[in-house]
Write a protein that holds these residues in place. Structure first.
Motif, PDB file in Angstrom:
ATOM      1  N   ALA A 187       0.825  -1.219   0.000  1.00 31.58           N
ATOM      2  CA  ALA A 187       0.000   0.000   0.000  1.00 31.58           C
ATOM      3  C   ALA A 187       0.859   1.269   0.000  1.00 31.58           C
ATOM      4  O   ALA A 187       0.514   2.259  -0.649  1.00 31.58           O
ATOM      5  CB  ALA A 187      -0.932   0.003   1.197  1.00 31.58           C
ATOM      6  N   ALA A 188       1.998   1.227   0.706  1.00 34.22           N
ATOM      7  CA  ALA A 188       2.857   2.423   0.777  1.00 34.22           C
ATOM      8  C   ALA A 188       3.432   2.742  -0.609  1.00 34.22           C
ATOM      9  O   ALA A 188       3.501   3.908  -1.013  1.00 34.22           O
ATOM     10  CB  ALA A 188       3.984   2.200   1.785  1.00 34.22           C
ATOM     11  N   GLU A 189       3.832   1.700  -1.336  1.00 40.26           N
ATOM     12  CA  GLU A 189       4.376   1.898  -2.683  1.00 40.26           C
ATOM     13  C   GLU A 189       3.279   2.402  -3.631  1.00 40.26           C
ATOM     14  O   GLU A 189       3.529   3.243  -4.493  1.00 40.26           O
ATOM     15  CB  GLU A 189       4.972   0.587  -3.236  1.00 40.26           C
ATOM     16  CG  GLU A 189       6.210   0.105  -2.496  1.00 40.26           C
ATOM     17  CD  GLU A 189       7.459   0.940  -2.802  1.00 40.26           C
ATOM     18  OE1 GLU A 189       7.357   2.163  -2.976  1.00 40.26           O
ATOM     19  OE2 GLU A 189       8.554   0.340  -2.858  1.00 40.26           O
ATOM     20  N   ARG A 190       2.071   1.866  -3.445  1.00 38.26           N
ATOM     21  CA  ARG A 190       0.971   2.310  -4.303  1.00 38.26           C
ATOM     22  C   ARG A 190       0.700   3.798  -4.065  1.00 38.26           C
ATOM     23  O   ARG A 190       0.493   4.565  -5.008  1.00 38.26           O
ATOM     24  CB  ARG A 190      -0.294   1.485  -4.041  1.00 38.26           C
ATOM     25  CG  ARG A 190      -1.373   1.741  -5.106  1.00 38.26           C
ATOM     26  CD  ARG A 190      -2.595   0.882  -4.944  1.00 38.26           C
ATOM     27  NE  ARG A 190      -3.363   1.237  -3.768  1.00 38.26           N
ATOM     28  CZ  ARG A 190      -3.617   0.439  -2.751  1.00 38.26           C
ATOM     29  NH1 ARG A 190      -3.154  -0.792  -2.735  1.00 38.26           N
ATOM     30  NH2 ARG A 190      -4.333   0.852  -1.722  1.00 38.26           N
ATOM     31  N   ARG A 191       0.725   4.212  -2.802  1.00 40.84           N
ATOM     32  CA  ARG A 191       0.491   5.637  -2.479  1.00 40.84           C
ATOM     33  C   ARG A 191       1.588   6.515  -3.068  1.00 40.84           C
ATOM     34  O   ARG A 191       1.321   7.607  -3.568  1.00 40.84           O
ATOM     35  CB  ARG A 191       0.395   5.839  -0.955  1.00 40.84           C
ATOM     36  CG  ARG A 191      -0.972   5.415  -0.403  1.00 40.84           C
ATOM     37  CD  ARG A 191      -1.171   5.925   1.021  1.00 40.84           C
ATOM     38  NE  ARG A 191      -0.231   5.313   1.951  1.00 40.84           N
ATOM     39  CZ  ARG A 191      -0.464   4.162   2.584  1.00 40.84           C
ATOM     40  NH1 ARG A 191      -1.580   3.500   2.389  1.00 40.84           N
ATOM     41  NH2 ARG A 191       0.423   3.662   3.423  1.00 40.84           N
ATOM     42  N   TRP A 192       2.831   6.022  -3.024  1.00 35.95           N
ATOM     43  CA  TRP A 192       3.942   6.794  -3.610  1.00 35.95           C
ATOM     44  C   TRP A 192       3.691   7.012  -5.102  1.00 35.95           C
ATOM     45  O   TRP A 192       3.838   8.120  -5.626  1.00 35.95           O
ATOM     46  CB  TRP A 192       5.271   6.045  -3.408  1.00 35.95           C
ATOM     47  CG  TRP A 192       6.440   6.797  -3.977  1.00 35.95           C
ATOM     48  CD1 TRP A 192       7.213   7.716  -3.322  1.00 35.95           C
ATOM     49  CD2 TRP A 192       6.947   6.727  -5.335  1.00 35.95           C
ATOM     50  NE1 TRP A 192       8.165   8.224  -4.185  1.00 35.95           N
ATOM     51  CE2 TRP A 192       8.027   7.645  -5.418  1.00 35.95           C
ATOM     52  CE3 TRP A 192       6.590   5.994  -6.458  1.00 35.95           C
ATOM     53  CZ2 TRP A 192       8.759   7.833  -6.589  1.00 35.95           C
ATOM     54  CZ3 TRP A 192       7.308   6.175  -7.646  1.00 35.95           C
ATOM     55  CH2 TRP A 192       8.381   7.084  -7.695  1.00 35.95           C
ATOM     56  N   GLU A 229       0.815   6.806  -6.756  1.00 35.88           N
ATOM     57  CA  GLU A 229      -0.363   7.661  -6.985  1.00 35.88           C
ATOM     58  C   GLU A 229      -0.024   9.130  -6.758  1.00 35.88           C
ATOM     59  O   GLU A 229      -0.464  10.002  -7.508  1.00 35.88           O
ATOM     60  CB  GLU A 229      -1.524   7.228  -6.082  1.00 35.88           C
ATOM     61  CG  GLU A 229      -2.169   5.932  -6.564  1.00 35.88           C
ATOM     62  CD  GLU A 229      -3.183   5.357  -5.589  1.00 35.88           C
ATOM     63  OE1 GLU A 229      -3.317   5.896  -4.466  1.00 35.88           O
ATOM     64  OE2 GLU A 229      -3.841   4.367  -5.955  1.00 35.88           O
ATOM     65  N   ALA A 230       0.780   9.397  -5.722  1.00 38.88           N
ATOM     66  CA  ALA A 230       1.164  10.789  -5.419  1.00 38.88           C
ATOM     67  C   ALA A 230       1.980  11.385  -6.571  1.00 38.88           C
ATOM     68  O   ALA A 230       1.886  12.578  -6.864  1.00 38.88           O
ATOM     69  CB  ALA A 230       1.970  10.842  -4.116  1.00 38.88           C
ATOM     70  N   HIS A 282      -0.951  11.019 -10.103  1.00 33.76           N
ATOM     71  CA  HIS A 282      -2.257  11.687 -10.165  1.00 33.76           C
ATOM     72  C   HIS A 282      -2.179  13.159 -10.580  1.00 33.76           C
ATOM     73  O   HIS A 282      -2.925  13.587 -11.466  1.00 33.76           O
ATOM     74  CB  HIS A 282      -3.032  11.496  -8.863  1.00 33.76           C
ATOM     75  CG  HIS A 282      -3.657  10.133  -8.764  1.00 33.76           C
ATOM     76  ND1 HIS A 282      -4.347   9.695  -7.659  1.00 33.76           N
ATOM     77  CD2 HIS A 282      -3.682   9.096  -9.646  1.00 33.76           C
ATOM     78  CE1 HIS A 282      -4.766   8.451  -7.868  1.00 33.76           C
ATOM     79  NE2 HIS A 282      -4.373   8.076  -9.064  1.00 33.76           N
ATOM     80  N   SER A 337     -10.874   9.084  -8.080  1.00 38.56           N
ATOM     81  CA  SER A 337      -9.601   9.789  -8.297  1.00 38.56           C
ATOM     82  C   SER A 337      -9.727  11.284  -8.007  1.00 38.56           C
ATOM     83  O   SER A 337      -8.747  12.009  -8.045  1.00 38.56           O
ATOM     84  CB  SER A 337      -9.164   9.620  -9.746  1.00 38.56           C
ATOM     85  OG  SER A 337     -10.111  10.277 -10.583  1.00 38.56           O
TER      86      SER A 337
END
Length: 202
Positions: A79-84, A86-87, A90, A119
């Motif tokens: 999840a942390a990598e996914r947030r990185w 997306e940040a 996006h 999104s």
């Protein structure tokens, strides 16, 4: 006059691509958020270099293109990598969409996005059209189109905004449960209505 923006969304198998195509046939300027998401990670774009630097060369193919499968497997489990990711992506995708919409010469333009609500891309729009269809029909269409299994389709359905959430944001709902000729005539009807709107509101 600046064109107003119609957000077009719908769950998997709802037929939003067919609806989008009919809007293009009406001469409406259309941007696809999925395409924008692909453009921002093309070779030579800064995002791709940052992704490779962060995740390592294994997320690149031999020809320098992004290896989507490798990247997906990295971010789906973390999840942390996914947030990185997306940040990073996006805001770039949003900028790409905004730039493309700014070139519109039709009275209104369409932003097609499967994740319009999730999104936050709906904030770019003045009105939202949701393409809807009974869940069973959506599952059957997706299985036929993608040669996939009912389980895989169910997993995608779960990841997307719930149907209720989408419908809650909708200004207009197009229930796509008939044939393509009917769908085309519905889009033509909506198009005529949209041409009468100022800034997306009656």
């Amino acid at each position: 006059m600046t064109p107003w923006i119609l957000g077009l969304t719908g769950g998997i198998g709802s037929g939003k691509s067919a609806v989008a195509q009919h809007f293009i046939e009406q001469g409406v300027h259309l941007v696809d958020a999925d395409q924008a998401a692909r453009w921002v990670v093309e070779p030579g774009r800064p995002a791709l270099a940052q992704i490779a630097e962060h995740f390592g060369a294994e997320v690149l193919q031999a020809d320098g293109q992004l290896n989507r499968a490798a990247l997906r497997s990295r971010v789906f489990t973390d999840a942390a990598e996914r947030r990185w990711l997306e940040a990073l992506l996006h805001p770039l995708i949003r900028q790409e969409i905004t730039d493309y919409l700014a070139r519109a010469e039709s009275p209104y333009a369409v932003l097609v996005s499967p994740l319009l609500i999730e999104s936050g891309q709906h904030e770019l729009t003045q009105r939202i059209l949701v393409v809807d269809a009974p869940e069973q029909l959506r599952i059957e269409r997706t299985i036929q189109r993608d040669q996939t299994t009912a389980e895989q389709v169910q997993a995608i359905l779960k990841a997307q905004a719930s149907r209720e959430e989408r419908l809650r944001h909708a200004d207009d709902i197009l229930v796509n449960d008939r044939d393509l000729d009917w769908l085309r005539s519905e889009v033509e009807r909506l198009h005529t209505f949209y041409l009468s709107l100022r800034g997306g509101q009656p």
